[in-house]
Design an enzyme around this catalytic site. Structure first.
Site, PDB file in Angstrom:
ATOM      1  N   GLU A   1      41.405  62.005  50.483  1.00  0.00           N
ATOM      2  CA  GLU A   1      42.244  62.553  51.548  1.00  0.00           C
ATOM      3  C   GLU A   1      41.384  63.359  52.513  1.00  0.00           C
ATOM      4  O   GLU A   1      40.441  64.043  52.103  1.00  0.00           O
ATOM      5  CB  GLU A   1      43.329  63.440  50.935  1.00  0.00           C
ATOM      6  CG  GLU A   1      44.370  63.970  51.909  1.00  0.00           C
ATOM      7  CD  GLU A   1      45.533  64.639  51.171  1.00  0.00           C
ATOM      8  OE1 GLU A   1      45.960  64.112  50.117  1.00  0.00           O
ATOM      9  OE2 GLU A   1      45.986  65.693  51.634  1.00  0.00           O
TER      10      GLU A   1
ATOM     11  N   GLU B   1      45.899  70.380  58.762  1.00  0.00           N
ATOM     12  CA  GLU B   1      47.206  71.000  58.584  1.00  0.00           C
ATOM     13  C   GLU B   1      47.296  72.194  59.533  1.00  0.00           C
ATOM     14  O   GLU B   1      46.380  73.019  59.581  1.00  0.00           O
ATOM     15  CB  GLU B   1      47.434  71.455  57.138  1.00  0.00           C
ATOM     16  CG  GLU B   1      47.655  70.324  56.162  1.00  0.00           C
ATOM     17  CD  GLU B   1      48.085  70.816  54.790  1.00  0.00           C
ATOM     18  OE1 GLU B   1      48.993  70.215  54.204  1.00  0.00           O
ATOM     19  OE2 GLU B   1      47.499  71.806  54.313  1.00  0.00           O
TER      20      GLU B   1
ATOM     21  N   ASP C   1      42.194  66.024  55.661  1.00  0.00           N
ATOM     22  CA  ASP C   1      43.363  66.787  56.130  1.00  0.00           C
ATOM     23  C   ASP C   1      43.133  67.601  57.390  1.00  0.00           C
ATOM     24  O   ASP C   1      42.157  68.351  57.487  1.00  0.00           O
ATOM     25  CB  ASP C   1      43.771  67.830  55.067  1.00  0.00           C
ATOM     26  CG  ASP C   1      44.455  67.227  53.873  1.00  0.00           C
ATOM     27  OD1 ASP C   1      44.852  66.070  53.936  1.00  0.00           O
ATOM     28  OD2 ASP C   1      44.588  67.941  52.862  1.00  0.00           O
TER      29      ASP C   1
END
Length: 292
Positions: A101, A105, A103
């Site tokens: 993953e 955010e 990311d």
């Protein structure tokens, strides 16, 4: 990306190497709304996508394609005003218990207080590689471009073309690196007021709902799309070797100018770096933190 090109869709397929490069301005061609019961919408003939959050539910979407390496851009305009408690997540992820993953955010905040841009990298199901930043602009007043360059040597997070983070392949030190699992693009807007703003001290003010984040100008023209039917990586030539000659982004690295821009961001806008958190790692910092 000019608006006149937003409805164009181009896809090329080199069958022998399963090399697929995709450019599309029409979000309908690239994404499926996956949850939210009507709170996510694709508007303006595919030029704009919006996610909304209210007390009953958030919403989300995912890419139709899976990617195994790529240079991927998306423009976002984040939830304005009092966004405390909300999280807008935009990331690449594979499936399974040992997932990879990458990311972005965006952690909401009270009106007038800055968003926190949270980044992380997972490989084989293990993350704990967080870096957090303030931004040098208001990410709610206009669209800004958030980019991920992911190639076999490094992952570079950029904002409006300025690199903010580089995560290098440190497999030689025993650190797993995402390079074998194809990943989809996902995004969601959801309530995380148990932790998102000041560790959960500030709760979501539902009188401001619905909260809305907007997306446009997706660009993955420099990417390799996974062919599930062929179970083949799209970043290899017909001989099975790297095709970085045809796709120079597969070996792209930061030049001197961008290295300086990265240092500027990290000096002035980084607010958390796991590689500086000695209390968190009393037995010693992770090995990749010692890389130049």
């Amino acid at each position: 990306m000019a608006s006149s090109s937003s409805s164009k869709f181009f896809i090329s397929l080199v069958v022998a190497g399963f090399l697929v490069s995709a450019y599309a301005g029409n979000l309908n061609d690239n994404f499926d709304i996956t949850w939210g019961d009507g709170r996510a919408k694709i508007l303006n003939n595919g030029e704009l996508l919006t996610l909304s959050l209210d007390k009953a539910s958030g919403s989300g979407f995912q890419s139709k394609n899976e990617y195994l390496f790529g240079k991927i851009d998306m423009q976002l305009k984040l939830v304005p005003g009092n966004s405390a408690g909300t999280v807008t997540a935009y990331y690449l992820s594979s499936k399974g218990s040992t997932w990879d993953e990458i990311d972005f955010e965006f952690l909401g905040n009270l009106s007038g207080d800055p968003y926190i841009l949270h980044t992380n990298v997972f490989s084989q199901g293990k993350g704990n590689k967080e870096q957090q930043f303030y931004l040098w602009f208001d990410p709610t007043s206009d669209f800004h471009t958030y980019s991920i360059l992911w190639n076999p040597q490094r992952i570079i997070f950029s904002v409006d073309g300025t690199p903010i983070r580089e995560f290098k392949n440190a497999e030689s030190m025993g650190v797993p690196f995402p390079k074998s699992q194809p990943m989809r693009i996902y995004s969601s807007l959801w309530n995380a007021d148990d932790w998102a703003t000041r560790g959960g001290l500030i709760k979501t003010d539902w009188s401001n709902a619905p909260f809305t984040a907007s997306y446009r100008n997706f660009n993955a023209d420099k990417s390799c799309v996974w062919s599930s039917s062929a179970s083949a990586s799209s970043c290899a030539s017909s001989s099975g070797t790297s095709s970085s000659t045809e796709n120079p982004w597969l070996s792209e690295e930061l030049d001197t100018s961008n290295q300086e821009r990265l240092k500027w961001v990290q000096k002035n806008y980084m607010i958390y770096n796991y590689c500086s958190d000695l209390k968190r790692f009393p037995q010693g910092l992770p090995p990749e933190c010692n890389m130049a």
